[in-house]
Design a protein around this motif. Structure first.
Motif, mmCIF file in Angstrom:
data_model
loop_
_atom_site.group_PDB
_atom_site.id
_atom_site.type_symbol
_atom_site.label_atom_id
_atom_site.label_comp_id
_atom_site.label_asym_id
_atom_site.label_seq_id
_atom_site.Cartn_x
_atom_site.Cartn_y
_atom_site.Cartn_z
ATOM 1 N N GLN A 85 0.833 -1.210 0.000
ATOM 2 C CA GLN A 85 0.000 0.000 0.000
ATOM 3 C C GLN A 85 0.870 1.264 0.000
ATOM 4 O OE1 GLN A 85 -2.609 0.308 3.365
ATOM 5 N NE2 GLN A 85 -3.829 1.965 2.486
ATOM 6 N N HIS B 192 2.516 1.910 -3.392
ATOM 7 C CA HIS B 192 1.582 2.522 -4.349
ATOM 8 C C HIS B 192 1.376 4.005 -4.036
ATOM 9 C CE1 HIS B 192 0.402 -0.922 -6.759
ATOM 10 N NE2 HIS B 192 0.337 -1.648 -5.664
ATOM 11 N N VAL B 193 1.267 4.325 -2.747
ATOM 12 C CA VAL B 193 1.074 5.732 -2.332
ATOM 13 C C VAL B 193 2.293 6.568 -2.730
ATOM 14 C CG1 VAL B 193 0.944 7.275 -0.312
ATOM 15 C CG2 VAL B 193 -0.542 5.256 -0.448
ATOM 16 N N GLY C 133 2.247 9.548 -5.286
ATOM 17 C CA GLY C 133 2.708 10.850 -4.795
ATOM 18 C C GLY C 133 3.750 11.465 -5.716
#
Length: 311
Positions: free
Chosen positions: A140, A143-144, A148
């Protein structure tokens, strides 16, 4: 784009190009075409290998595949147009096309900078906090961090474009460069662009400088931490970090040279730009794969499967 339409008599821009001599331009075409093809094929191979290979599932390779994808798009913003211009007598681009080129060039360029920072953070966690690595670098979070980076690149680029779009272009239309960038375009505006120049330079320069400082400090922390590792662990970590540091220096060296000093019309500026728009994107896959046994093995497996399938 409406404000451009209202204040602009200029609809088309002409590039002076890299060199004036047609023979030299043809020679450049012959040199740069294989370099660009190698960029697309080399980086494309990394994206394919990482996505297909089960052995390359760690966050480091996840980020590497996105870095390679950005390299292809970043190089493709400038190089194909530059290549066709080398064979053209008059090198033209529409004002809208020029603004679009600036947008994507800065978008992918800053996305790459932020991805390099993310990759440094990944190495920092892997080497300095190995026991918590899988917990911290969850799928997770990966992916962030990638999202970003893309968002950061987009935000930066939108600011640059909003400033550029408001400038009036009514007179000269010859850009002293081989692609559209902010400073060469600003010189054509029929108004004083000192304030705008400072804003876009601060926007580019601050991102580059802050990212560079974060990268340098993170690698210093990593190197200091390596003293506590075994000789084998130290060798492996140093090998990985050496690839990252090489790519960082290749990318930031020219960028800092160009953006952190007053603008000029030096030919050397154009040659430095050739280095980071044409050459560096090709070098990255070579640097990462040559120093990385896992990627090399995965690529061999991939080709092995392909060849077996063909037989």
């Amino acid at each position: 784009m409406e404000s451009m339409a209202i204040t602009n008599n200029v609809t088309e821009l002409i590039f002076t190009g890299l060199f004036q001599d047609p023979e030299v331009q043809r020679a450049c075409f012959v040199v740069f075409l294989p370099v660009y093809l190698a960029t697309v094929v080399g980086n494309g191979l990394i994206v394919l290998t990482v996505n297909v290979s089960k052995s390359l599932r760690s966050p480091m390779y996840f980020f590497l595949s996105y870095l390679s994808l950005v390299e292809i798009t970043y190089s493709s913003t400038v190089v194909p147009k530059f290549m066709t211009d080398l064979l053209a007598k008059i090198k033209t681009i529409s004002l809208e096309g020029c603004v679009a080129q600036i947008f994507f060039f800065h978008f992918f360029g800053v996305t790459e900078i932020l991805l390099l920072v993310v990759m440094a953070y990944d190495r920092y966690v892997a080497i300095c906090k190995p026991l918590q690595y899988m917990n911290i670098m969850s799928r997770q979070l990966c992916h962030v961090l990638v999202a970003g980076s893309w968002l950061g690149g987009f935000s930066h680029s939108i600011i640059q474009i909003l400033i550029t779009v408001q400038l009036p272009f009514c007179g000269p239309n010859v850009i002293d460069h081989y692609f559209c960038d902010l400073q060469p375009l600003f010189k054509l505006a029929c108004t004083d662009t000192f304030v705008e120049g400072v804003i876009v330079l601060a926007n580019s320069g601050l991102i580059a400088l802050c990212s560079f400082l974060i990268l340098v400090s993170s690698y210093i922390i990593i190197l200091v931490n390596l003293r506590n590792h075994s000789a084998e662990g130290r060798r492996k970590a140093l090998s990985t970090c050496a690839s990252h540091i090489t790519v960082v220096l290749l990318f930031f060296g020219p960028a800092i040279f160009l953006y952190m000093r007053p603008s000029s019309t030096f030919t050397e500026d154009k040659l430095v730009a050739v280095f980071y728009t044409v050459v560096t994107p090709m070098l990255n896959p070579i640097i990462y794969t040559l120093r990385n046994a896992e990627v090399k093995i995965a690529m061999r497996r991939l080709w092995g499967k392909k060849n077996l399938g063909m037989e």
